[in-house]
Design a protein around this motif. Structure first.
Motif, mmCIF file in Angstrom:
data_model
loop_
_atom_site.group_PDB
_atom_site.id
_atom_site.type_symbol
_atom_site.label_atom_id
_atom_site.label_comp_id
_atom_site.label_asym_id
_atom_site.label_seq_id
_atom_site.Cartn_x
_atom_site.Cartn_y
_atom_site.Cartn_z
ATOM 1 N N GLU A 1 52.917 -5.778 42.979
ATOM 2 C CA GLU A 1 52.487 -6.730 42.103
ATOM 3 C C GLU A 1 51.714 -5.431 41.057
ATOM 4 O O GLU A 1 52.269 -5.742 39.459
ATOM 5 N N SER A 2 50.714 -5.080 41.071
ATOM 6 C CA SER A 2 49.859 -4.713 40.613
ATOM 7 C C SER A 2 48.904 -3.880 41.476
ATOM 8 O O SER A 2 47.964 -2.317 40.216
ATOM 9 N N SER A 3 49.136 -2.978 42.429
ATOM 10 C CA SER A 3 48.578 -1.612 43.129
ATOM 11 C C SER A 3 47.349 -1.990 43.115
ATOM 12 O O SER A 3 45.759 -0.993 43.114
ATOM 13 N N PHE A 4 46.832 -3.628 43.654
ATOM 14 C CA PHE A 4 45.006 -4.023 43.732
ATOM 15 C C PHE A 4 44.856 -3.313 42.569
ATOM 16 O O PHE A 4 43.539 -3.672 42.420
ATOM 17 N N ARG A 5 45.495 -3.399 40.998
ATOM 18 C CA ARG A 5 44.176 -3.803 39.581
ATOM 19 C C ARG A 5 44.160 -5.361 39.504
ATOM 20 O O ARG A 5 44.451 -5.583 39.107
ATOM 21 N N HIS A 6 42.956 -5.323 39.009
ATOM 22 C CA HIS A 6 42.391 -7.191 38.667
ATOM 23 C C HIS A 6 43.028 -7.102 37.182
ATOM 24 O O HIS A 6 43.065 -8.678 37.418
ATOM 25 N N ASP A 7 43.304 -5.782 36.531
ATOM 26 C CA ASP A 7 43.241 -6.579 35.347
ATOM 27 C C ASP A 7 45.267 -6.668 34.723
ATOM 28 O O ASP A 7 45.097 -6.400 33.413
ATOM 29 N N ALA A 8 45.589 -5.824 36.311
ATOM 30 C CA ALA A 8 47.175 -5.755 36.011
ATOM 31 C C ALA A 8 48.144 -6.368 34.628
ATOM 32 O O ALA A 8 47.635 -7.905 35.063
ATOM 33 N N ARG A 9 48.731 -6.095 34.601
ATOM 34 C CA ARG A 9 50.006 -6.605 33.137
ATOM 35 C C ARG A 9 50.966 -6.408 33.039
ATOM 36 O O ARG A 9 51.020 -4.702 33.479
ATOM 37 N N PRO A 10 52.685 -6.839 32.889
ATOM 38 C CA PRO A 10 53.323 -6.224 32.707
ATOM 39 C C PRO A 10 53.505 -5.222 31.120
ATOM 40 O O PRO A 10 52.214 -5.372 30.476
ATOM 41 N N PRO A 11 54.165 -4.108 31.150
ATOM 42 C CA PRO A 11 54.103 -3.502 30.084
ATOM 43 C C PRO A 11 54.370 -3.492 28.769
ATOM 44 O O PRO A 11 55.453 -4.543 28.979
ATOM 45 N N MET A 12 54.272 -3.276 28.250
ATOM 46 C CA MET A 12 54.502 -3.208 27.153
ATOM 47 C C MET A 12 55.588 -2.772 26.164
ATOM 48 O O MET A 12 56.267 -1.870 26.777
ATOM 49 N N ARG A 13 56.510 -4.152 25.795
ATOM 50 C CA ARG A 13 57.760 -3.623 25.289
ATOM 51 C C ARG A 13 57.795 -2.827 23.784
ATOM 52 O O ARG A 13 57.271 -3.449 22.963
ATOM 53 N N TYR A 14 59.319 -2.298 23.157
ATOM 54 C CA TYR A 14 58.885 -1.284 21.886
ATOM 55 C C TYR A 14 60.524 -1.279 21.397
ATOM 56 O O TYR A 14 61.195 -1.230 22.160
ATOM 57 N N PHE A 15 60.427 -1.887 20.098
ATOM 58 C CA PHE A 15 61.296 -1.776 19.670
ATOM 59 C C PHE A 15 61.170 -0.806 18.500
ATOM 60 O O PHE A 15 60.202 -0.173 17.275
ATOM 61 N N LEU A 16 61.544 0.389 18.970
ATOM 62 C CA LEU A 16 61.775 1.872 17.504
ATOM 63 C C LEU A 16 59.934 1.535 17.628
ATOM 64 O O LEU A 16 59.372 1.800 16.476
ATOM 65 N N PHE A 17 59.718 2.200 18.712
ATOM 66 C CA PHE A 17 58.863 2.613 18.522
ATOM 67 C C PHE A 17 57.369 1.227 18.583
ATOM 68 O O PHE A 17 55.543 1.465 18.374
ATOM 69 N N ILE A 18 57.489 0.150 17.883
ATOM 70 C CA ILE A 18 56.869 -0.624 17.370
ATOM 71 C C ILE A 18 56.847 -2.007 18.854
ATOM 72 O O ILE A 18 57.229 -1.775 19.036
ATOM 73 N N PRO A 19 55.506 -2.191 19.523
ATOM 74 C CA PRO A 19 55.346 -2.628 19.926
ATOM 75 C C PRO A 19 55.133 -4.149 19.447
ATOM 76 O O PRO A 19 54.925 -4.881 18.664
ATOM 77 N N TYR A 20 55.932 -5.489 20.496
ATOM 78 C CA TYR A 20 56.160 -6.942 20.115
ATOM 79 C C TYR A 20 55.772 -7.722 21.370
ATOM 80 O O TYR A 20 56.177 -8.341 21.222
#
Length: 203
Positions: free
Chosen positions: A69-88
């Protein structure tokens, strides 16, 4: 110059956040070996044992799932999604060591009596996983020792698992097999060092 109380409050909150970030444990140097993980982070072994005693969650299974789930990182989050290089936005509001979603975390806090639990606290996150695994066993009859089935429930939710939503996701089935394989490796390693850990040779 007169400083308003609100400004002082903002500075105090910033300092507190900085302090907490500085106190967060670094990911293990050798996450492939559970004995090395517990040697580096002695308190983590105590947390894993607490979850085992409280919820019946095997140490090697909770640790294998947390690695995934996190590789034992305390602040892990799902990756940001992009549409045409724009994060949404991100795929979900999952966060922390256990990648717990807000709604599920709130259920855990209410049911387990852990009102002040934090998703960035290792002890709390592992307790959450133990709670979730216990409910998976109760609701869907999946053994707590079954890392494969437990991870499928953890990812899809109890209802999703019952509906068989995982059967349409080949990538998830493969990931669950990886969790299962890691849990088996961790189990073999832990068998070699758990007595020493419990005797306090590592602190």
């Amino acid at each position: 110059m007169k400083v308003r109380w609100q400004d002082n409050g903002k500075w105090l909150m910033l300092l507190a956040a900085t302090f907490l970030a500085g106190c967060a444990a670094a990911p293990p140097r050798n996450p492939e070996n559970i004995c090395a993980i517990f040697e580096q982070h002695k308190g983590w072994h105590k947390s894993a044992n607490k979850a085992r005693e409280k919820w019946g969650a095997p140490v090697h299974v909770t640790m294998a799932m947390m690695y995934q789930e996190s590789s034992f990182r305390h602040d892990a989050r799902p990756p940001m999604r992009y549409f045409l290089f724009i994060p949404y936005g991100r795929a979900s509001d999952a966060y922390g060591y256990a990648q717990a979603k807000k709604a599920t975390w709130a259920d855990y806090q209410r049911e387990a009596g852990s009102r002040w639990a934090s998703r960035t606290n290792f002890d709390d996150a592992l307790d959450f996983m133990g709670w979730y695994m216990h409910k998976t066993s109760t609701i869907n009859g999946v053994s707590k020792w079954d890392a494969y089935g437990q991870y499928l429930n953890y990812h899809e939710g109890w209802g999703g698992y019952r509906r068989g939503s995982h059967q349409r996701k080949g990538w998830l089935l493969n990931t669950s097999r990886k969790v299962e394989a890691r849990a088996q490796r961790y189990a073999g390693q832990y068998w070699q060092c758990k007595d020493s850990l419990n005797r306090g040779w590592f602190g």
